[in-house]
Scaffold this active site. Structure first.
Site, PDB file in Angstrom:
ATOM      1  N   HIS A 122       0.818  -1.230   0.000  1.00  0.00           N
ATOM      2  CA  HIS A 122       0.000   0.000   0.000  1.00  0.00           C
ATOM      3  C   HIS A 122       0.850   1.277   0.000  1.00  0.00           C
ATOM      4  O   HIS A 122       0.292   2.369  -0.145  1.00  0.00           O
ATOM      5  CB  HIS A 122      -0.929   0.029   1.203  1.00  0.00           C
ATOM      6  N   ASP A 159      -2.938 -10.544  -2.294  1.00  0.00           N
ATOM      7  CA  ASP A 159      -3.516  -9.985  -1.058  1.00  0.00           C
ATOM      8  C   ASP A 159      -4.956  -9.559  -1.360  1.00  0.00           C
ATOM      9  O   ASP A 159      -5.262  -9.133  -2.475  1.00  0.00           O
ATOM     10  CB  ASP A 159      -2.677  -8.789  -0.612  1.00  0.00           C
TER      11      ASP A 159
HETATM   12 ZN   LIG Z   1      -4.362  -6.962   2.733  1.00  0.00          ZN
END
Ligand SMILES: [Zn+2]
Length: 308
Positions: A122, A159
């Protein structure tokens, strides 16, 4: 050939507030689950400044260093924190993936798994977010391209959350193909199919809430694997998050441990077919301790089997 397990005790020194899902116990459970597995154990080095600068501007590194606390915690956004040990942990996380790429490309090991935290996918070029500080998977790709001179590197991110940081760094990198599957809708909200990169080098695969392993396998077989084969990568980087597991508290997909095993086996088989089995995998999310431990063990067992 061997499979490398790259880790460091410093990853246990990145501390988050009580009740935070991205906690020290995650890595403790992962490492415990990997005890007794015949891996080549490697200590994660600190990444060099030049490594970090491949994916983040100098100003961002300085901003993080200025924010790092001497004691207690500093908060960067709603859910991203720094403790006194965080920068060393993040820098060794970046160092781990660099070392993994070096070892795999030199032929020292067949493939590698980086058991690290904080996670990385992220972290955008100039923004820490979603528990992540440095973009490890993007760095692995950039290091392979820029330092080792590879022409094509693929990143596969399974993910449950969108790999927005990896996408931000690799958006206009035509030598990289990023394929990321995520639950939609889900935080961070990006990762829609029309986000395809500056050079059609990004593939976003969205999965509806409650998607189980059967539907996931069909999506990978119809969308992901053909795209990987068409791209012909010289190495595959995996952003290995295990929060699509049915027991995970942060998301709503229904994969199980065998689904992560199957997916890893397929990716390793494609790597064997296309690029001498070169795979570098790095830990991202996964917040149910038992599901994380068992799924990571299955993932690493498949890497080990593929590397034999
Ligand atoms: Zn995640």
């Amino acid at each position: 050939m061997a499979t490398a397990l790259i880790t460091h005790a410093a990853f246990l020194e990145h501390v988050t507030p009580e009740g935070h899902p991205e906690r020290v116990a995650r890595l403790e459970h992962v490492l415990h689950a990997l005890e007794g597995v015949e891996l080549q154990r490697v200590t994660a080095p600190m990444a060099a400044e030049d490594d970090l600068l491949r994916i983040h501007p100098k100003a961002y590194l300085e901003e993080l260093r200025a924010a790092a606390p001497d004691k207690g915690l500093a908060q960067l956004d709603g859910d991203t924190f720094l403790s006194p040990g965080s920068l060393e942990a993040a820098t060794r996380g970046a160092g781990a993936v660099v070392r993994a790429v070096d070892m795999v490309l030199s032929g020292e090991v067949a493939n590698a798994f980086c058991a690290i935290r904080p996670p990385g996918h992220h972290a955008e070029k100039d923004t820490a977010m979603g528990f992540c500080l440095f973009g490890n998977a993007a760095l692995a790709a950039k290091h392979a391209l820029d330092h080792h001179g590879l022409s094509r590197v693929a990143v596969v991110d399974f993910d449950v959350h969108h790999g927005n940081g990896t996408q931000d760094v690799l958006w206009d990198e035509k030598r990289a193909l990023l394929i990321t599957s995520q639950q939609m809708p889900l935080w961070p909200g990006s990762g829609k199919p029309d986000e395809t990169g500056a050079f059609d080098n990004v593939l976003n695969v969205t999965l509806a809430p409650d998607t189980d392993g059967t539907v996931m396998r069909a999506a990978y077989e119809s969308q992901v694997f053909p795209r990987l084969r068409a791209f012909k990568p010289e190495m595959i980087v995996i952003s290995a998050g295990f929060d699509a597991h049915r027991d995970d508290p942060l998301a709503g997909l229904n994969w199980d441990t065998d689904d992560f095993r199957w997916l890893t086996r397929q990716l390793c088989a494609i790597a064997a077919e296309l690029c001498d089995g070169r795979v570098v995998s790095t830990l991202e999310g996964g917040y149910d301790l038992e599901a994380l431990a068992q799924s990571t063990r299955a993932h690493v067992e498949e890497l080990l089997e593929a590397g034999k």
